[in-house]
Design an enzyme around this catalytic site. Sequence first.
Site, PDB file in Angstrom:
ATOM      1  N   TYR A  16       3.569   4.191   3.631  1.00 39.38           N
ATOM      2  CA  TYR A  16       3.668   4.599   2.418  1.00 39.38           C
ATOM      3  C   TYR A  16       5.153   5.071   2.195  1.00 39.38           C
ATOM      4  O   TYR A  16       5.756   5.777   3.062  1.00 39.38           O
ATOM      5  CB  TYR A  16       2.801   6.088   2.201  1.00 39.38           C
ATOM      6  CG  TYR A  16       3.083   6.859   1.143  1.00 39.38           C
ATOM      7  CD1 TYR A  16       2.414   6.438   0.003  1.00 39.38           C
ATOM      8  CD2 TYR A  16       3.703   8.170   1.120  1.00 39.38           C
ATOM      9  CE1 TYR A  16       2.599   7.291  -1.128  1.00 39.38           C
ATOM     10  CE2 TYR A  16       3.905   8.818   0.072  1.00 39.38           C
ATOM     11  CZ  TYR A  16       3.253   8.236  -1.143  1.00 39.38           C
ATOM     12  OH  TYR A  16       3.431   9.139  -2.266  1.00 39.38           O
ATOM     13  N   ASP A  52      12.333   3.855   6.734  1.00 35.30           N
ATOM     14  CA  ASP A  52      11.910   5.045   5.855  1.00 35.30           C
ATOM     15  C   ASP A  52      11.559   6.120   7.029  1.00 35.30           C
ATOM     16  O   ASP A  52      10.447   6.149   7.586  1.00 35.30           O
ATOM     17  CB  ASP A  52      10.698   4.863   5.095  1.00 35.30           C
ATOM     18  CG  ASP A  52      10.115   5.780   4.338  1.00 35.30           C
ATOM     19  OD1 ASP A  52      10.557   7.099   4.598  1.00 35.30           O
ATOM     20  OD2 ASP A  52       9.169   5.764   3.616  1.00 35.30           O
ATOM     21  N   LYS A 110      12.197  15.692   3.809  1.00 30.67           N
ATOM     22  CA  LYS A 110      11.427  16.672   4.443  1.00 30.67           C
ATOM     23  C   LYS A 110      12.495  17.510   5.091  1.00 30.67           C
ATOM     24  O   LYS A 110      13.204  18.562   4.564  1.00 30.67           O
ATOM     25  CB  LYS A 110      10.470  16.269   5.154  1.00 30.67           C
ATOM     26  CG  LYS A 110       9.177  15.480   4.393  1.00 30.67           C
ATOM     27  CD  LYS A 110       8.344  14.834   5.201  1.00 30.67           C
ATOM     28  CE  LYS A 110       7.108  14.009   4.540  1.00 30.67           C
ATOM     29  NZ  LYS A 110       6.470  14.820   3.523  1.00 30.67           N
TER      30      LYS A 110
END
Length: 441
Positions: free
Chosen positions: A146, A247, A275
């Site tokens: 994702y 990623d 994050k």
Amino acid sequence: MTSSTTTRSEALFERARAVTPGGVNSPVRAFKSVGGVPRFIREAHGAYLTDMDDTRYVDYIGSWGPMILGHDHPTIREAIATALTGGTSFGAPGEREVELAELVTRLTGAGRVRFVNSGTEATMSALRLARGFTGRKFIVKFRGNYHGHADGLLVEAGSGLLTNAEGVLGSAAPSSAGVPEEYASLTLVSEYNDPAALDALMRLRGHEVAAVIFEPVVGNAGVLVPTPDFLEALHRVKASGALLVADEVMTGFRLSLNGATGLLGLEPDLTCWGKIIGGGLPVGAYGGRADVMDFVSPQGPVYQAGTLSGNPLAMAAGLATLQTLEADPGIYGRLEAYTAALASGLRAAADEAGVPVSINRVGSMLTAFHQDVPDGSIRTYADAARSDTTGFATWFQGMLARGVYWAPSQFESIFVSGAHTDRELNVTLEAARSAYGGTPV
């Protein structure tokens, strides 16, 4: 520590559904896959969440990863408060964004860094840059990885989109309505942890590929750990002229100061972060090779901009977080030890109850798949999709009722923070033994 009422959460959820799609601002929060009432949170401190009904939970979501130091960490709170005295947004450069970029480049080896506002913006921008730099248009991603909700990446995606769809060497159908097939056709799909499939795809289409984007450790299909031969295949994609894009929105600064790429010895051309890099405030970043990053505007021809990019509050929180991590070289060892003990305790509790569970873990990330296979043997999207989601939902509700807030999806990682101690571990494992055993609350 046990749940007694959800009256206020229920009322808020009802109000929210009248004004917000599904009552939430990100799908997994709705508890759709686990049932029950999503908890509306009033406050968070250390390793705990407190909901609107005054129920306190040991938290293993950590805002889906950013809170590696725990909630409301005093150093981060002070950094944000200090920055706030100078204003909330400038729309112009500031000192903290330079300081954070300098720290990120030093910790990761990236030549240049550009700040954005989310992980989705980071991956979207990195792939636009790869296309601009290479002059090619196709992207390769892996089934179940994702990379945010940009149209071209909602193809065979993980997170809330996990399905049993059959992929092929080449284009695949979108994972979401609203994504034109024309967009999806520019995304080629391969299998995570299948080096032969990746090699075959690159032999066939490598000359057309601008970038191969991947999660070094997958978190949004549950935790999936890369095999050594797959890591070698990832490095081979560079021979075609394609850029390798890591990623690390989830794994960056969580698994080491240089994320999963540092832990695994990878050398991507570009890396995406989010994050932790914002210390719990909205932020993302992408960076890497200086010659590639110099293609970004205003220096280069690849346009990318953002009103709130480099926001002073987010920069202050991110800078304080990374400085705190760097100043505490033992933190990653402590996170590892806690999560290893958690995995061992879950294993024992499931075995005692006769519940089939398979645990995957790297550092402070863990998924307990409800499957009857050995720990560590779930390696692909298809493997993860065989999990007993009904069994997981029952167990999740049992944990929640006992004061432990696990990730409300079988296909997500949980996150351990520096605020978790032996006390929280004991509470968690006691709850797990009861939940696996079906003991009434």
